[in-house]
Design a protein around this motif. Structure first.
Motif, PDB file in Angstrom:
ATOM      1  N   SER A   1      -8.602  -9.339  34.040  1.00 21.74           N
ATOM      2  CA  SER A   1      -7.355 -10.107  34.136  1.00 21.74           C
ATOM      3  C   SER A   1      -6.132  -9.308  33.702  1.00 21.74           C
ATOM      4  CB  SER A   1      -7.457 -11.386  33.306  1.00 21.74           C
ATOM      5  OG  SER A   1      -7.809 -11.093  31.970  1.00 21.74           O
ATOM      6  N   SER A   2      -6.318  -8.256  32.904  1.00 22.40           N
ATOM      7  CA  SER A   2      -5.180  -7.464  32.432  1.00 22.40           C
ATOM      8  C   SER A   2      -4.558  -6.622  33.540  1.00 22.40           C
ATOM      9  CB  SER A   2      -5.603  -6.558  31.268  1.00 22.40           C
ATOM     10  OG  SER A   2      -6.549  -5.598  31.694  1.00 22.40           O
ATOM     11  N   ALA A   3      -5.155  -6.616  34.735  1.00 21.55           N
ATOM     12  CA  ALA A   3      -4.613  -5.838  35.852  1.00 21.55           C
ATOM     13  C   ALA A   3      -3.388  -6.505  36.472  1.00 21.55           C
ATOM     14  CB  ALA A   3      -5.689  -5.643  36.919  1.00 21.55           C
ATOM     15  N   PHE A   4      -3.232  -7.819  36.262  1.00 18.22           N
ATOM     16  CA  PHE A   4      -2.159  -8.549  36.922  1.00 18.22           C
ATOM     17  C   PHE A   4      -0.945  -8.683  36.007  1.00 18.22           C
ATOM     18  CE2 PHE A   4      -5.144 -11.236  39.839  1.00 18.22           C
ATOM     19  CZ  PHE A   4      -5.411 -10.085  40.590  1.00 18.22           C
ATOM     20  N   PRO A   5       0.262  -8.347  36.490  1.00 16.10           N
ATOM     21  CA  PRO A   5       1.478  -8.605  35.705  1.00 16.10           C
ATOM     22  C   PRO A   5       1.619 -10.103  35.431  1.00 16.10           C
ATOM     23  CG  PRO A   5       1.940  -7.136  37.562  1.00 16.10           C
ATOM     24  CD  PRO A   5       0.554  -7.667  37.768  1.00 16.10           C
ATOM     25  N   VAL A   6       2.070 -10.443  34.247  1.00 15.60           N
ATOM     26  CA  VAL A   6       2.167 -11.852  33.861  1.00 15.60           C
ATOM     27  C   VAL A   6       3.004 -12.647  34.849  1.00 15.60           C
ATOM     28  CG1 VAL A   6       3.123 -13.426  32.131  1.00 15.60           C
ATOM     29  CG2 VAL A   6       1.724 -11.484  31.414  1.00 15.60           C
ATOM     30  N   ASP A   7       4.180 -12.149  35.216  1.00 16.77           N
ATOM     31  CA  ASP A   7       5.063 -12.922  36.091  1.00 16.77           C
ATOM     32  C   ASP A   7       4.517 -13.059  37.505  1.00 16.77           C
ATOM     33  OD1 ASP A   7       7.065 -13.719  34.281  1.00 16.77           O
ATOM     34  OD2 ASP A   7       7.989 -11.738  34.353  1.00 16.77           O
ATOM     35  N   SER A   8       3.588 -12.184  37.911  1.00 16.31           N
ATOM     36  CA  SER A   8       2.961 -12.340  39.227  1.00 16.31           C
ATOM     37  C   SER A   8       2.126 -13.608  39.284  1.00 16.31           C
ATOM     38  CB  SER A   8       2.078 -11.127  39.549  1.00 16.31           C
ATOM     39  OG  SER A   8       2.860  -9.965  39.712  1.00 16.31           O
ATOM     40  N   LEU A   9       1.664 -14.072  38.131  1.00 17.16           N
ATOM     41  CA  LEU A   9       0.865 -15.293  38.084  1.00 17.16           C
ATOM     42  C   LEU A   9       1.720 -16.549  38.200  1.00 17.16           C
ATOM     43  CD1 LEU A   9      -1.669 -14.136  35.374  1.00 17.16           C
ATOM     44  CD2 LEU A   9      -2.122 -14.469  37.798  1.00 17.16           C
ATOM     45  N   ARG A  10       3.021 -16.372  38.328  1.00 12.86           N
ATOM     46  CA  ARG A  10       3.919 -17.488  38.643  1.00 12.86           C
ATOM     47  C   ARG A  10       4.342 -17.444  40.111  1.00 12.86           C
ATOM     48  NH1 ARG A  10       8.788 -18.287  34.669  1.00 12.86           N
ATOM     49  NH2 ARG A  10       8.817 -20.211  35.925  1.00 12.86           N
ATOM     50  N   SER A  11       3.800 -16.492  40.856  1.00  8.55           N
ATOM     51  CA  SER A  11       4.156 -16.310  42.263  1.00  8.55           C
ATOM     52  C   SER A  11       3.133 -16.978  43.165  1.00  8.55           C
ATOM     53  CB  SER A  11       4.238 -14.809  42.587  1.00  8.55           C
ATOM     54  OG  SER A  11       4.172 -14.585  43.983  1.00  8.55           O
ATOM     55  N   ALA A  12       3.603 -17.825  44.078  1.00  8.73           N
ATOM     56  CA  ALA A  12       2.696 -18.496  45.012  1.00  8.73           C
ATOM     57  C   ALA A  12       2.029 -17.491  45.942  1.00  8.73           C
ATOM     58  CB  ALA A  12       3.460 -19.547  45.816  1.00  8.73           C
ATOM     59  N   THR A  13       2.795 -16.562  46.487  1.00  9.79           N
ATOM     60  CA  THR A  13       2.216 -15.603  47.440  1.00  9.79           C
ATOM     61  C   THR A  13       1.187 -14.708  46.767  1.00  9.79           C
ATOM     62  OG1 THR A  13       4.122 -14.139  47.036  1.00  9.79           O
ATOM     63  CG2 THR A  13       4.213 -15.580  48.967  1.00  9.79           C
ATOM     64  N   PHE A  14       1.466 -14.273  45.540  1.00  8.43           N
ATOM     65  CA  PHE A  14       0.520 -13.397  44.841  1.00  8.43           C
ATOM     66  C   PHE A  14      -0.757 -14.134  44.485  1.00  8.43           C
ATOM     67  CE2 PHE A  14      -1.408 -11.369  41.181  1.00  8.43           C
ATOM     68  CZ  PHE A  14      -1.332 -10.013  41.486  1.00  8.43           C
TER      69      PHE A  14
END
Length: 669
Positions: A291-304
């Motif tokens: 899970s540490s591979a994903f930037p935190v703010d990307s997890l607020r992105s619908a497309t991501f």
């Protein structure tokens, strides 16, 4: 033409590998087997295995009546005449393994070899040329899971979906229809069909209050071939799923604000757990670093999130998207995503790495090919394996994203939104407040997870598995500024009294007392975690190795002290919660002054850093903090007029004097 072997003694006598677990004998003071109260209950024979169920009673000086009885099952399994070809382990790709000390290797030492636990997936002879051309082929024998007849019909289809989600991963390995989910035959269709027959792997539905599921397997010790697996699915897993999803997403998902979820939502959560447990039975361990591979703010992105889910691997404990905020339209809240529901980028890679047949090459050439597949992905964190446990803060359970401070701040914002609504979302007219009390505890438990995610970075060391042909360090200390930010986070969100969780409307309904002690216990537990001997030792070593680029123990202790005693600078009132914390703080420093590190248990080396406390800088730095604090307290006694505060500060001075009694410190050493 048969041979009869008398195995009576294996069952009648106290053969330790056939009876009470060796690890528990000493704890329960087992002195022997009571043969008069032990007997075989049943023996069932199948083409490849014999199952013997028996009652065994052991004499125990620990038990009230002097004995412990249990039901035991022993399996005898017929192995294949020709063992499967081994595939050798590489720590850079997570895998369950079998190991063997091989004395036949021409080395100057006895070498232990590890090889993967995996199913025997082979290309049919007639499809070899198709496979070589890159066409998908069906294996000689697919992996088949049967769904226990006891499984409620409405949940069985979701468990099946979780199983077959892995088809996408096996396609990357070159196989189609490699893993299938089926219903077992009815009793009328096949009265002899049994889940105890090792030819059948079954998701066993168990009537149990346990909040869990698990996926063990049986493998051939000669080759690592997985012969069979029974996934244990406990009925009460649904309550656990409800707890997780509620505390992590109800601030943004109205469907999570129910005492009982809709079948479609619960089904999606069941599918997620099913896929995770199947991953274990395929040979994959937890990958907590995923899970540490994903930037935190990307997890607020619908497309991501719709493309990648919440983590690159279903084998992480990434759970549900607690980072998403109200207004983040279309963001995925579960690991499911449109590319391959539940099964992530890393999962596909690891299945390919472990299962893709490498034809017509030597053992050494195969090893070279496998290493190249790893090297090709070394710069992409989505393909990283991070084992569970240890001191690496980027490889933690229950976390999301690449920045624990930012992720936890988002999570706390959502918890603050949940608490005022908790009574409405968890109670029904005419019912007790038991569910409110339970879910209030779940919310606080989620808050504790955030504190753990952040505090682990203080004195943390990243671990990235590498071999000598790769650049860079295997172990790297967490950045100085980030460690400092973690202490600031704890000072702000934990050590400053979290009044938002002290909701009087809730507390009036669930308890007559306990709030002040709950807050103190929560604060002191993480304070003790930060002021842990091993963690302090790593901070000292970081300074020794990296000098001014490190977050020194002196600086960390100063930041912590300034946060916990911030009222003294501005003569602010010190309430009962802070007074409890401040006394706990001095108590911990006193413990550090007078105690040694507890003896480290075997196997705990990845969790605890050994240190000789009295010979290190730990006590000298701690004493310096106590001396400075005592000066501040003496000034504070004169400045405050409130009797409760003056008494508190005076008592703290006495505590410091007791903590620094040199004769007691010397005696403790």
């Amino acid at each position: 033409n048969s041979v009869v072997i008398d195995v009576t003694d294996l069952y009648k006598k106290d053969i330790k590998s056939f009876g009470y677990p060796q690890s528990s004998r000493k704890r329960n003071k087992i002195t022997g087997l009571d043969t008069k109260l032990s007997f075989i209950e049943s023996v069932r024979s199948f083409p490849m295995n014999i199952e013997a169920k028996h009652i065994k009673t052991y004499k125990s000086s620990e038990a009230k009546n002097g004995q412990i009885s249990m039901v035991l099952n022993n399996s005898m399994i017929l192995l294949a005449k020709v063992p499967m070809k081994r595939r050798y382990y590489d720590e850079r790709v997570g895998w369950f393994t079998t190991s063997q000390t091989d004395y036949g290797i021409d080395n100057q030492e006895a070498e232990t070899v590890k090889y993967l636990d995996r199913w025997r997936l082979e290309v049919k002879d007639e499809d070899i040329e198709k496979f070589k051309k890159g066409e998908l082929v069906e294996p000689k024998k697919p992996i088949v899971y049967y769904i226990d007849r006891a499984t409620p019909k409405k949940w069985g289809k979701y468990i099946k979906q979780g199983i077959e989600d892995w088809q996408a991963a096996f396609e990357v390995a070159g196989f189609k229809n490699a893993i299938l989910a089926k219903d077992p035959p009815t009793k009328e269709e096949d009265p002899d069909w049994s889940p105890e027959d090792i030819r059948h792997s079954v998701v066993r539905y168990l009537a149990s209050p346990s909040l869990n599921a698990n996926g063990p397997h049986v493998s051939d010790p000669r080759s690592g071939e997985i012969i069979e697996s029974d996934i244990n699915w406990y009925h009460n897993i649904m309550r656990l799923l409800r707890n997780w999803y509620f505390v992590q997403t109800s601030a943004v998902d109205p469907e999570a604000r129910e005492i009982e979820f809709k079948n479609e939502l619960m089904g999606e959560l069941i599918r997620f757990v099913s896929a995770h447990e199947v991953g274990h039975t395929l040979g994959l361990p937890h990958n907590m670093g995923s899970s540490s591979a994903f930037p935190v703010d990307s997890l607020r992105s619908a497309t991501f999130t719709q493309k990648y889910g919440t983590a690159p691997s279903i084998m992480d404990y990434a759970r549900f998207n607690y980072i998403a905020q109200p207004g983040d339209e279309g963001v995925a809240l579960t690991p499911s995503h449109w590319e391959s529901p539940n099964v992530g980028v890393y999962d596909k890679f690891s299945v390919m790495w472990g299962y893709k047949p490498i034809l017509d090459v030597s053992e050494e050439k195969e090893k070279d090919i496998l290493k190249k597949w790893i090297i090709d992905k070394e710069d992409d964190k989505m393909y990283r394996f991070g084992p569970s446990g240890g001191i690496d803060p980027s490889s933690q359970t229950e976390d999301l994203g690449d920045n624990a401070v930012k992720a936890s701040e988002y999570g706390i914002k959502n918890l603050k939104r949940i608490i005022p609504e908790l009574m409405e979302w968890t109670t029904e007219d005419g019912e007790t407040y038991d569910e409110l009390e339970y879910m209030y505890g779940q919310v606080l438990g989620q808050f504790r997870r955030y504190m753990g995610h952040v505090s682990s970075n203080i004195g943390g060391v990243y671990q990235y598995y590498k071999t000598s042909d790769q650049k860079g360090a295997v172990y790297t200390h967490v950045n100085k500024n980030y460690q400092k930010a973690c202490v600031a986070f704890l000072n702000q969100h934990l050590f400053e009294t979290p009044y938002w969780m002290i909701n009087k409307d809730i507390l009036d309904k669930i308890e007559y007392a306990g709030t002040t002690n709950r807050i103190r216990s929560m604060q002191s537990s993480y304070l003790n975690r930060v002021l842990d001997f091993g963690r302090m030792a790593r901070i000292i070593e970081n300074e020794a190795l990296n000098g001014s680029n490190s977050y020194s123990l002196t600086e960390m202790m100063s930041d912590l002290k300034d946060g916990i005693w911030s009222e003294l600078k501005n003569k602010k009132s010190i309430d009962v919660y802070r007074r409890n914390l401040q006394k706990s703080y001095i108590s911990r420093l006193g413990y550090i002054m007078k105690n040694k590190q507890s003896k480290i248990k075997p196997g705990w080396g990845d969790y605890i850093t050994a240190v000789k406390v009295d010979a290190s800088d730990i006590r000298s730095v701690t004493m310096g903090v106590l001396i400075d604090l005592k000066k501040d307290l003496k000034r504070g006694v004169k400045r405050y007029s409130d009797k409760s505060i003056k008494s508190h500060l005076s008592y703290c001075i006495v505590m410091i004097d007791d903590a620094m009694k040199m004769e007691e410190i010397i005696k403790s050493d």
